[in-house]
Design a protein around this motif. Structure first.
Motif, PDB file in Angstrom:
ATOM      1  N   UNK A 144       0.840  -1.210   0.000  1.00  0.00           N
ATOM      2  CA  UNK A 144       0.000   0.000   0.000  1.00  0.00           C
ATOM      3  C   UNK A 144       0.868   1.250   0.000  1.00  0.00           C
ATOM      4  N   UNK A 145       1.879   1.250   0.843  1.00  0.00           N
ATOM      5  CA  UNK A 145       2.728   2.426   0.989  1.00  0.00           C
ATOM      6  C   UNK A 145       3.491   2.729  -0.292  1.00  0.00           C
ATOM      7  N   UNK A 146       4.140   1.714  -0.850  1.00  0.00           N
ATOM      8  CA  UNK A 146       5.004   1.953  -2.009  1.00  0.00           C
ATOM      9  C   UNK A 146       4.223   2.092  -3.310  1.00  0.00           C
ATOM     10  N   UNK A 156       6.632   5.980   2.440  1.00  0.00           N
ATOM     11  CA  UNK A 156       7.791   5.300   2.999  1.00  0.00           C
ATOM     12  C   UNK A 156       7.688   5.091   4.497  1.00  0.00           C
ATOM     13  N   UNK A 157       6.874   5.896   5.168  1.00  0.00           N
ATOM     14  CA  UNK A 157       6.781   5.799   6.622  1.00  0.00           C
ATOM     15  C   UNK A 157       6.209   4.449   7.048  1.00  0.00           C
ATOM     16  N   UNK A 158       5.153   3.999   6.379  1.00  0.00           N
ATOM     17  CA  UNK A 158       4.546   2.710   6.733  1.00  0.00           C
ATOM     18  C   UNK A 158       5.522   1.563   6.485  1.00  0.00           C
ATOM     19  N   UNK A 159       6.339   1.685   5.439  1.00  0.00           N
ATOM     20  CA  UNK A 159       7.360   0.666   5.179  1.00  0.00           C
ATOM     21  C   UNK A 159       8.382   0.636   6.309  1.00  0.00           C
ATOM     22  N   UNK A 160       8.734   1.802   6.826  1.00  0.00           N
ATOM     23  CA  UNK A 160       9.641   1.867   7.970  1.00  0.00           C
ATOM     24  C   UNK A 160       9.046   1.216   9.206  1.00  0.00           C
ATOM     25  N   UNK A 161       7.744   1.395   9.410  1.00  0.00           N
ATOM     26  CA  UNK A 161       7.063   0.742  10.532  1.00  0.00           C
ATOM     27  C   UNK A 161       7.112  -0.775  10.354  1.00  0.00           C
ATOM     28  N   UNK A 162       6.887  -1.241   9.111  1.00  0.00           N
ATOM     29  CA  UNK A 162       6.970  -2.688   8.836  1.00  0.00           C
ATOM     30  C   UNK A 162       8.369  -3.209   9.134  1.00  0.00           C
ATOM     31  N   UNK A 163       9.391  -2.422   8.801  1.00  0.00           N
ATOM     32  CA  UNK A 163      10.761  -2.823   9.105  1.00  0.00           C
ATOM     33  C   UNK A 163      11.018  -2.852  10.600  1.00  0.00           C
ATOM     34  N   UNK A 164      10.279  -2.052  11.357  1.00  0.00           N
ATOM     35  CA  UNK A 164      10.408  -2.068  12.804  1.00  0.00           C
ATOM     36  C   UNK A 164       9.797  -3.296  13.439  1.00  0.00           C
ATOM     37  N   UNK A 165       8.939  -4.004  12.688  1.00  0.00           N
ATOM     38  CA  UNK A 165       8.330  -5.246  13.171  1.00  0.00           C
ATOM     39  C   UNK A 165       9.167  -6.436  12.728  1.00  0.00           C
ATOM     40  N   UNK A 169      11.938  -5.616   5.543  1.00  0.00           N
ATOM     41  CA  UNK A 169      11.426  -4.526   4.698  1.00  0.00           C
ATOM     42  C   UNK A 169      12.331  -3.319   4.604  1.00  0.00           C
ATOM     43  N   UNK A 170      13.367  -3.238   5.450  1.00  0.00           N
ATOM     44  CA  UNK A 170      14.286  -2.102   5.385  1.00  0.00           C
ATOM     45  C   UNK A 170      14.968  -1.999   4.030  1.00  0.00           C
ATOM     46  N   UNK A 171      15.073  -3.105   3.288  1.00  0.00           N
ATOM     47  CA  UNK A 171      15.737  -3.077   1.982  1.00  0.00           C
ATOM     48  C   UNK A 171      14.981  -2.189   0.995  1.00  0.00           C
ATOM     49  N   UNK A 172      13.694  -1.950   1.222  1.00  0.00           N
ATOM     50  CA  UNK A 172      12.941  -1.091   0.321  1.00  0.00           C
ATOM     51  C   UNK A 172      13.439   0.349   0.387  1.00  0.00           C
ATOM     52  N   UNK A 173      14.035   0.740   1.495  1.00  0.00           N
ATOM     53  CA  UNK A 173      14.620   2.081   1.578  1.00  0.00           C
ATOM     54  C   UNK A 173      15.769   2.210   0.587  1.00  0.00           C
ATOM     55  N   UNK A 174      16.562   1.159   0.442  1.00  0.00           N
ATOM     56  CA  UNK A 174      17.661   1.172  -0.524  1.00  0.00           C
ATOM     57  C   UNK A 174      17.106   1.248  -1.943  1.00  0.00           C
ATOM     58  N   UNK A 175      16.017   0.520  -2.208  1.00  0.00           N
ATOM     59  CA  UNK A 175      15.392   0.567  -3.533  1.00  0.00           C
ATOM     60  C   UNK A 175      14.940   1.987  -3.864  1.00  0.00           C
ATOM     61  N   UNK A 184      11.614   9.769   0.060  1.00  0.00           N
ATOM     62  CA  UNK A 184      10.866   8.587   0.498  1.00  0.00           C
ATOM     63  C   UNK A 184      11.781   7.596   1.207  1.00  0.00           C
ATOM     64  N   UNK A 185      13.031   7.479   0.724  1.00  0.00           N
ATOM     65  CA  UNK A 185      13.982   6.560   1.365  1.00  0.00           C
ATOM     66  C   UNK A 185      14.255   6.980   2.805  1.00  0.00           C
ATOM     67  N   UNK A 186      14.454   8.285   3.021  1.00  0.00           N
ATOM     68  CA  UNK A 186      14.700   8.759   4.379  1.00  0.00           C
ATOM     69  C   UNK A 186      13.437   8.710   5.230  1.00  0.00           C
ATOM     70  N   UNK A 187      12.284   8.764   4.578  1.00  0.00           N
ATOM     71  CA  UNK A 187      11.034   8.603   5.326  1.00  0.00           C
ATOM     72  C   UNK A 187      10.901   7.178   5.850  1.00  0.00           C
ATOM     73  N   UNK A 188      11.361   6.189   5.053  1.00  0.00           N
ATOM     74  CA  UNK A 188      11.410   4.808   5.544  1.00  0.00           C
ATOM     75  C   UNK A 188      12.280   4.744   6.787  1.00  0.00           C
TER      76      UNK A 188
END
Length: 402
Positions: A144-146, A156-165, A169-175, A184-188
């Motif tokens: 949904x986020x991406x 990107x924020x929701x993806x960062x939350x997913x990475x916190x669980x 998912x943190x690899x999506x920040x690199x993408x 968006x990467x820094x928002x992750x």
């Protein structure tokens, strides 16, 4: 009504199977125990539950989110987990259709319900139901986020939350970073740091313990060589008959990470297909993670939808869709005798059947490399910095004018 009946029949089939062979739903028991430890201030990483002696493996932030699971009995929680996962599966099908560019006529309620009914029997999805896992929820959150337009607020924020669980998912920040979407990467990263901060505020001691010690204990999650592990490391350990491959895994993993992210970047820039870039990144994360249980591969749902969206009037693509669907349904890894440590002693012909998902993932990345070897309609042209969606529109507009 027919689609709804099909979904009810699918859920009834799951219930009948449970009557014959009760589903362990062991992970939901771990989540509940984590919630209890978080709410009571207990030792989050000192307990084990179920007959398999399973410990907590998620960051403290996840344990905080699991506190509501303590409000229900374990039996009630298991029923709720099945129903909630069914809802998340339907939502994932819907989000996958939108990400694949399907119009409203192709993602009506009957289509979503029928696809949900059939998707339940895909092995990764079924295993998510069996264990009471959170994979479907996290995949929905990331997709949904991406899938939102670039520039959308807090993308990107929701993806960062997913990475916190779960960390992968943190690899999506690199993408996002390699495709030029730095904000968006820094928002992750921001979402991830917020999750870690919240975990530290509620569980400071557990946070220090996790981020300095527990996150590096791969063995805590499980044995890397067992058939359940469908990551690149699982494949390599079984091929080499070596439970600790060391650099023999680390080097291929680094190369796969670089190649996978490059493939994701190229399909975004040269084809304007952000959805395929996200899929390549998801597959890369599953490949390079030390452990990717088979139920982590629920990204097969958006993958199959993306393939289905491009099969019209192409028999070869329909055959490809059928083959990939079969790979995610056949359960070949469970058909091979693997009691005890037999996983380490498979013969050469058993290896592809023991690791269908990493083999398929590597094949997918290779196919994307081949498909994006040049720009569409421009022989030998290299991919530039021009945003790919606009590039594709310009090319298609030129062909229509011609």
């Amino acid at each position: 009504m027919l689609a709804a009946a099909l979904l009810m029949a699918s859920l009834a089939g799951l219930w009948m199977l449970y009557q014959v062979q009760p589903l362990p739903m062991s992970d939901i028991a771990v989540y509940r125990a984590e919630g209890q430890a978080a709410s009571a201030g207990g030792d989050l990483y000192g307990f084990t539950v179920t007959k398999w002696a399973l410990p907590a493996t998620y960051p403290p932030f996840a344990a905080v989110l699991f506190i509501p699971t303590t409000w229900l009995s374990l039996g009630t929680l298991q029923v709720v987990a099945v129903l909630v996962n069914a809802v998340f599966l339907a939502l994932l099908v819907h989000l996958s259709c939108k990400a694949a560019g399907l119009g409203k006529a192709d993602r009506t309620a009957p289509v979503i319900l029928a696809a949900t009914a059939l998707g339940l029997w895909l092995e990764p999805v079924f295993q998510t139901f069996v264990f009471g896992q959170v994979n479907l929820a996290l995949t929905c959150l990331v997709l949904w986020d991406l899938s939102r337009p670039d520039g959308a607020r807090l993308k990107g924020f929701a993806t960062g939350i997913a990475a916190g669980i779960k960390l992968t998912p943190a690899l999506f920040a690199v993408y996002l970073l390699v495709t030029g979407r730095v904000k968006a990467a820094f928002t992750v990263l921001g979402g991830f740091l917020v999750s870690a901060l919240l975990g530290w505020l509620v569980l400071p001691a557990a946070s220090i313990e996790f981020w300095t010690q527990r996150m590096f204990e791969t063995g805590r999650v499980g044995k890397v060589w067992i058939i359940d592990n469908q990551s690149l490391q699982g494949l390599i350990t079984r091929v080499l008959h070596e439970p600790e491959p060391g650099l023999l895994w680390a080097v291929p993993a680094l190369l796969t990470a670089a190649a996978g992210l490059y493939a994701a970047r190229r399909v975004y820039l040269r084809r304007g297909l952000d959805s395929w870039g996200v899929l390549c990144t998801a597959v890369t994360a599953l490949l390079v993670s030390p452990i990717s249980w088979s139920h982590h591969w629920v990204w097969c749902v958006p993958l199959l939808v993306a393939l289905a969206a491009r099969t019209r009037r192409r028999a070869s693509r329909r055959a490809l869709l059928a083959a990939v669907t079969l790979a995610f349904t056949a359960r070949t890894m469970w058909m091979i005798p693997h009691t005890g440590d037999l996983d380490l002693y498979f013969s050469w012909w058993q290896q592809p059947f023991a690791a269908p998902y990493p083999v398929l993932g590597l094949a997918l990345l290779a196919a994307v490399f081949w498909w994006t070897r040049q720009l569409p309609g421009v022989s030998g042209a290299p991919g530039g910095r021009l945003p790919a969606p606009r590039l594709e529109q310009q090319l298609s507009s030129g062909s229509r004018a011609g």
